[in-house]
Each structure stands twice: as structure tokens, then as C-alpha cells.
Motif scaffolding. Structure first.
Motif, PDB file in Angstrom:
ATOM      1  N   VAL A 372       0.837  -1.202   0.000  1.00 38.23           N
ATOM      2  CA  VAL A 372       0.000   0.000   0.000  1.00 38.23           C
ATOM      3  C   VAL A 372       0.871   1.250   0.000  1.00 38.23           C
ATOM      4  O   VAL A 372       0.494   2.286  -0.565  1.00 38.23           O
ATOM      5  CB  VAL A 372      -0.967  -0.020   1.197  1.00 38.23           C
ATOM      6  CG1 VAL A 372      -1.730   1.285   1.310  1.00 38.23           C
ATOM      7  CG2 VAL A 372      -1.951  -1.184   1.051  1.00 38.23           C
ATOM      8  N   GLY A 373       2.059   1.162   0.579  1.00 42.64           N
ATOM      9  CA  GLY A 373       2.989   2.276   0.505  1.00 42.64           C
ATOM     10  C   GLY A 373       3.401   2.570  -0.927  1.00 42.64           C
ATOM     11  O   GLY A 373       3.531   3.733  -1.324  1.00 42.64           O
ATOM     12  N   LEU A 374       3.587   1.524  -1.735  1.00 43.80           N
ATOM     13  CA  LEU A 374       3.908   1.717  -3.150  1.00 43.80           C
ATOM     14  C   LEU A 374       2.765   2.422  -3.876  1.00 43.80           C
ATOM     15  O   LEU A 374       2.992   3.315  -4.701  1.00 43.80           O
ATOM     16  CB  LEU A 374       4.194   0.368  -3.820  1.00 43.80           C
ATOM     17  CG  LEU A 374       5.410  -0.415  -3.335  1.00 43.80           C
ATOM     18  CD1 LEU A 374       5.510  -1.748  -4.089  1.00 43.80           C
ATOM     19  CD2 LEU A 374       6.693   0.387  -3.514  1.00 43.80           C
ATOM     20  N   GLU A 375       1.543   2.025  -3.556  1.00 43.16           N
ATOM     21  CA  GLU A 375       0.374   2.644  -4.207  1.00 43.16           C
ATOM     22  C   GLU A 375       0.214   4.092  -3.757  1.00 43.16           C
ATOM     23  O   GLU A 375      -0.054   4.986  -4.558  1.00 43.16           O
ATOM     24  CB  GLU A 375      -0.881   1.832  -3.872  1.00 43.16           C
ATOM     25  CG  GLU A 375      -2.108   2.264  -4.652  1.00 43.16           C
ATOM     26  CD  GLU A 375      -3.057   3.106  -3.821  1.00 43.16           C
ATOM     27  OE1 GLU A 375      -3.714   3.984  -4.408  1.00 43.16           O
ATOM     28  OE2 GLU A 375      -3.121   2.887  -2.604  1.00 43.16           O
ATOM     29  N   ARG A 376       0.457   4.356  -2.481  1.00 47.03           N
ATOM     30  CA  ARG A 376       0.341   5.720  -1.949  1.00 47.03           C
ATOM     31  C   ARG A 376       1.368   6.652  -2.587  1.00 47.03           C
ATOM     32  O   ARG A 376       1.090   7.824  -2.860  1.00 47.03           O
ATOM     33  CB  ARG A 376       0.548   5.676  -0.434  1.00 47.03           C
ATOM     34  CG  ARG A 376       0.446   7.032   0.266  1.00 47.03           C
ATOM     35  CD  ARG A 376       0.976   6.934   1.677  1.00 47.03           C
ATOM     36  NE  ARG A 376       2.382   6.551   1.688  1.00 47.03           N
ATOM     37  CZ  ARG A 376       2.901   5.617   2.490  1.00 47.03           C
ATOM     38  NH1 ARG A 376       2.134   4.971   3.348  1.00 47.03           N
ATOM     39  NH2 ARG A 376       4.184   5.322   2.432  1.00 47.03           N
ATOM     40  N   ASP A 377       2.576   6.115  -2.850  1.00 51.05           N
ATOM     41  CA  ASP A 377       3.655   6.931  -3.422  1.00 51.05           C
ATOM     42  C   ASP A 377       3.592   7.008  -4.937  1.00 51.05           C
ATOM     43  O   ASP A 377       4.483   7.595  -5.565  1.00 51.05           O
ATOM     44  CB  ASP A 377       5.013   6.369  -2.987  1.00 51.05           C
ATOM     45  CG  ASP A 377       5.227   6.466  -1.484  1.00 51.05           C
ATOM     46  OD1 ASP A 377       4.540   7.296  -0.836  1.00 51.05           O
ATOM     47  OD2 ASP A 377       6.052   5.709  -0.948  1.00 51.05           O
ATOM     48  N   GLY A 378       2.575   6.389  -5.539  1.00 51.97           N
ATOM     49  CA  GLY A 378       2.422   6.467  -6.977  1.00 51.97           C
ATOM     50  C   GLY A 378       3.318   5.527  -7.755  1.00 51.97           C
ATOM     51  O   GLY A 378       3.420   5.635  -8.984  1.00 51.97           O
ATOM     52  N   VAL A 379       3.971   4.585  -7.063  1.00 49.35           N
ATOM     53  CA  VAL A 379       4.839   3.623  -7.756  1.00 49.35           C
ATOM     54  C   VAL A 379       4.003   2.616  -8.538  1.00 49.35           C
ATOM     55  O   VAL A 379       4.373   2.192  -9.638  1.00 49.35           O
ATOM     56  CB  VAL A 379       5.759   2.901  -6.749  1.00 49.35           C
ATOM     57  CG1 VAL A 379       6.627   1.856  -7.444  1.00 49.35           C
ATOM     58  CG2 VAL A 379       6.625   3.911  -6.009  1.00 49.35           C
ATOM     59  N   VAL A 380       2.849   2.222  -7.978  1.00 49.27           N
ATOM     60  CA  VAL A 380       1.905   1.357  -8.682  1.00 49.27           C
ATOM     61  C   VAL A 380       0.515   1.953  -8.520  1.00 49.27           C
ATOM     62  O   VAL A 380       0.250   2.701  -7.568  1.00 49.27           O
ATOM     63  CB  VAL A 380       1.915  -0.100  -8.148  1.00 49.27           C
ATOM     64  CG1 VAL A 380       3.258  -0.765  -8.369  1.00 49.27           C
ATOM     65  CG2 VAL A 380       1.526  -0.134  -6.669  1.00 49.27           C
ATOM     66  N   SER A 381      -0.361   1.618  -9.443  1.00 42.77           N
ATOM     67  CA  SER A 381      -1.753   2.057  -9.330  1.00 42.77           C
ATOM     68  C   SER A 381      -2.501   1.148  -8.365  1.00 42.77           C
ATOM     69  O   SER A 381      -2.003   0.072  -7.993  1.00 42.77           O
ATOM     70  CB  SER A 381      -2.428   2.009 -10.694  1.00 42.77           C
ATOM     71  OG  SER A 381      -2.529   0.660 -11.150  1.00 42.77           O
ATOM     72  N   LEU A 382      -3.698   1.567  -7.970  1.00 43.97           N
ATOM     73  CA  LEU A 382      -4.517   0.712  -7.090  1.00 43.97           C
ATOM     74  C   LEU A 382      -4.829  -0.609  -7.770  1.00 43.97           C
ATOM     75  O   LEU A 382      -4.762  -1.671  -7.145  1.00 43.97           O
ATOM     76  CB  LEU A 382      -5.811   1.444  -6.721  1.00 43.97           C
ATOM     77  CG  LEU A 382      -6.808   0.648  -5.863  1.00 43.97           C
ATOM     78  CD1 LEU A 382      -6.170   0.204  -4.554  1.00 43.97           C
ATOM     79  CD2 LEU A 382      -8.069   1.469  -5.602  1.00 43.97           C
TER      80      LEU A 382
END
Length: 472
Positions: A372-382
Motif C-alpha cells: 500500500v505504501g507503493l500505491e500511496r507513493d504512486g509507484v503502482v496504481s490501485l
């Protein structure tokens, strides 16, 4: 004529011990018949019972969770009756001096709103064996593996007013007991059994009608169906001028009907008397206080805290607090630094799906926090994060490495985004003209097309400004 239904329940709860109530035999479910037996649970001459301390501890936890009063002294008694699956000819139970009295369980009734059902008593006892009528044609077999298994019996006040309320109450009771870890509460394995007493009376009448007892209900849904069938039977009798007789009935799930097994007038006089081989059970105030301190935060308090302190919706708070393990997982996400609402969304979505399918948490809380940290930082989409979660269920590895292997890392490079945007603008000239003519709602369409061409790799936040520039 308007009829009011009155229902009280007797819930038999198998306590979560590895050995029986008065001997060291195993309580394991599904072992070969008559293998978990010894002179004590077979009632052989000279064998003396010894109470299981863990069973007393678990029963006390359950009683405290119900809000009951634990008595310093309770008495074991012999309940005398003769049946093939009761080798001693009596059952060791408690009668006039039980472990606990009082308490209540609240639930939401569709008809009456918030309802609190009083608990009359909780007492400990041993189970009987099991008669099997389908193993040998024309004969009844007896398996004594269950004889002596520790039980807590919970008896309610007649406070329920419909079969639907009985089902709702049992759901809340099971949830509460699971939090205490006193039992696994599985009706399929026989560790939770329900008998129901039902009577009807004219609406407004204070006097109770003649009650009947319904048994053989193997799910909460069947408890509701059985009580509906018995209510209809009693109404039909009274409206045709016939009396209701006090009988015990069995529910047939195949036909949806109840049928009498014996009349109460002909049932045994149990002739209770104190168990001569067991002294009174004495519990010190200090020991009882220690059991109270062992209790976890119970579901109703936890649900309220999730709403008031964390700002969760009643739906999310209720779903998460419904199972202690799920609530613990949710709190582990919070401890890892995840936002409460994001944690609630994931817990009630993908995490709950995995729980229902596997009975556990194949993705550890710390790995989900990292994802979820990756998604929050824009590294991956939801959407990509959900694909990574599905992969994490099946394989080891770090979320970022898996996202990279699957080609799901979001592209934020402006030149790459501009290339996809140019392809979309060239592919849809008609939509471009309409957008420039004032249909600005088409921006979402263009973003979707860019995401499609990039196979989900484009960063949507980066796509919008590039699109706006090209569409001027």
C-alpha cells in the motif's frame, strides 16, 4: 388473532481443551470410534473424576464476557438418566449452584431495534456419547469418544420474540465467545449445539403459553427455520381449538418439519444430587480477577472504538470487528503505519476474500503495508496493487520486486507519457474535436485510453497535464 412468540435458548458450548472434563482422554474430533476412552469416562467401578482446570478457566472467561457473576463456590451434581450413550448412567453437571448466573447479550432486531437478552446461568458439565443410527442396518451403534468432553451450557431468559431474533442473537453470542477463545463454536463439528424452547400467547397477554423444546438444528439458519415451523404448528393447533402439549421435537432439515420424540410428562426425573466424588469447586476472588484481566477487548467495544476513534463507517467497523483475527490483522496494518481508511478498505476487500477462501492471511500485514505504501507513493496504481496482492497470496517476495516482474511499475517519465498521449489523440480525432468544442467530460475517456495503451503502466496523475496540453 395476533399471536406473540416467546423463545428461550439453551446453548451447549464445547470448551477448547485437549483433554476431557474429568480425565486425560483426547477431545480430538473425527478419531476412530471408541478410541478416546478410559475407565473414568466409561464409568468403570473405582474410577474417580478429576476436574479439568483449563475447562474451568475457559468457562469462566466465557461467563465473564457475558457479564455474568462468577460464584466463589459451585457444586457438581449427578444428573441421572439411562441411555445407551451414557455409560455411567448419569452425567456430571451442575444444578442449583452453577459456576455463573446473570449477564446479557445485545443484538439488533429488525422488529424491535436494540434488544438485550438476559442470561440465566452458565454451568459446566460433561458431554454424553453419540448414538449412530446409520452405520449398521437395523441397529444403533454407540461411539463414546464424546463421553466426558467438557461443555459449558448457557441458558437464556425467554426474551426473544421471533425466530429471526433467535438467529441474530446466536450470531452475536458466537462472535462474543470466539473473542474469548473459549471454544471454536463450530456447529459442523458439534462444538456448538442449540436447543430452543418456544411458546406462543395472545398479544398483550403476560402469561406464558405451553412451551415445547426443539432439537437437532445444525446451523443458525436451521434454528430459524425450525422455530418458524414450530410456531406455525402451535398457531394451527390453538386456532383449531386444540391444546399445545409440552413435548420435545426434532427438526428435519430435509422436509422443513418438526416431529415429536417424547412428551415431557413421560421424561425422566433426573434426580439431581451432589456428586459424591467431587468436592465443591472453590474459586478465589484473585483467580477470578485474573481471568477478567485475560479478556480481550470485546467485539462491541472494539466496533465502537473503530467508529469513534478511527472514523470508520459503521459498515467497515462492524465487518472488521466481526472476527477477532480480522480485527487483529487490521490493527497490525495500523501499527505498520497504514492510514485507517485505507486499512479498512483493504481489510474488508481483498483481505476478507482471502480469509473466506483460506481461513487465514496468506499475505502478512507487513507485506501489505509495504504494498500500500507503493500505491500511496504512486509507484503502482490501485489496480496494479490488487494484482500484486493476488501474486503475494501465491508466492514469496517483496511487493516492489513482484510489481517490477509483472511490469506494473507506473511510468512517470514525461516523454513516455507524451508518446502514449500522442497515439490516443491521433486515434480519436472526432473525440478531440468534440472536446475542443466544449465536451470537457471526454477527458476521462482520453485518460482511460492512455491507460489502456500503456497496459496500466502510465501514472494517471502524470497523464492528465500532458493530455490537457495536447488538447488545447
Amino acid at each position: 388473532m395476533a399471536w406473540e412468540t416467546v423463545i428461550g435458548l439453551e446453548v451447549h458450548l464445547q470448551l477448547r481443551t485437549v483433554s476431557k472434563m474429568f480425565c486425560g482422554c483426547s477431545t480430538a474430533f473425527g478419531d476412530p470410534p471408541n478410541t478416546n476412552v478410559c475407565p473414568v469416562c466409561l464409568g468403570l467401578p473405582g474410577a474417580l473424576p478429576v476436574p479439568n482446570a483449563e475447562a474451568i478457566r475457559l468457562a469462566t472467561r466465557a461467563a465473564l464476557a457475558l457479564g455474568g457473576t462468577i460464584h466463589d463456590v459451585s457444586i457438581f451434581a449427578r444428573k441421572n438418566y439411562f441411555y445407551p450413550d451414557l455409560p455411567k448412567g448419569y452425567q456430571i453437571s451442575q444444578f442449583d449452584r452453577p459456576l455463573s448466573t446473570g449477564g446479557s447479550v445485545a443484538f439488533e432486531s429488525a422488529e424491535r431495534g436494540r434488544v438485550s437478552v438476559g442470561i440465566t446461568r452458565l454451568h459446566v458439565e460433561e458431554d454424553a456419547g453419540k448414538s449412530l443410527h446409520d452405520r449398521i442396518p437395523g441397529r444403533t451403534a454407540v461411539d463414546l469418544n464424546r463421553a466426558g468432553v467438557p461443555l459449558a451450557e448457557i441458558v437464556t431468559q425467554p426474551d426473544l420474540r421471533s425466530p429471526a431474533e433467535a438467529r441474530a442473537f446466536l450470531g452475536n453470542l458466537r462472535q462474543l465467545l470466539l473473542y474469548t477463545e473459549a471454544s471454536d463454536c463450530s456447529m459442523e463439528l458439534g462444538s456448538l449445539r442449540v436447543d430452543a424452547n418456544l411458546s406462543i400467547r395472545q398479544a398483550g397477554d403476560a402469561k406464558l403459553g405451553t412451551k415445547t423444546e426443539v432439537k437437532n438444528m445444525n446451523s443458525f439458519a436451521n434454528v430459524e427455520r425450525a422455530l418458524n415451523a414450530e410456531r406455525e404448528r402451535q398457531v394451527a393447533l390453538l386456532e383449531n381449538g386444540k391444546p399445545v402439549r409440552q413435548v420435545t421435537l426434532l427438526y428435519d432439515a430435509g422436509t422443513g418439519e418438526v416431529r415429536p420424540t417424547r412428551s415431557k410428562e413421560e421424561s425422566h426425573d433426573y434426580r439431581y444430587f451432589p456428586e459424591p466424588d467431587l468436592p465443591p469447586l472453590q474459586l478465589t476472588p484473585e483467580w477470578i480477577s485474573e481471568r477478567r484481566d485475560e479478556l480481550p477487548e470485546l467485539p462491541e467495544a472494539r466496533r465502537a472504538r473503530f467508529e469513534l476513534a478511527l472514523g470508520l463507517t459503521p459498515y467497515h467497523a462492524g465487518v472488521i470487528a466481526s472476527e477477532r483475527a480480522i480485527a487483529d490483522y487490521f490493527e497490525a496494518l495500523l501499527a505498520g503505519g497504514m492510514d485507517a481508511r485505507a486499512a479498512a478498505s483493504w481489510t474488508t476487500g481483498d483481505v476478507m476474500t482471502a480469509w473466506n477462501e483460506t481461513g487465514g492471511f496468506p499475505v502478512a500485514a507487513d507485506r501489505l503495508v509495504a504494498l500500500v505504501g507503493l500505491e500511496r507513493d504512486g509507484v503502482v496504481s490501485l489496480q496494479a496493487a490488487r494484482r500484486v496482492f493476488a501474486e503475494l497470496r501465491e508466492a514469496a517476495g517483496e511487493p516492489r520486486a513482484i510489481a517490477e516482474r509483472l511490469g506494473l511499475l507506473q511510468v512517470r517519465d514525461t516523454d513516455a507519457l507524451a508518446g502514449w498521449v500522442d497515439e490516443v489523440v491521433e486515434a480519436f480525432p472526432g473525440e478531440v474535436e468534440r472536446y475542443r468544442g466544449g465536451e470537457t467530460k471526454l477527458l476521462g475517456f482520453f485518460v482511460g485510453q492512455v491507460m489502456k495503451r500503456s497496459k496500466g503502466q502510465a501514472d494517471p496523475k502524470g497523464v492528465q497535464p500532458v493530455l490537457l496540453e495536447r488538447l488545447k
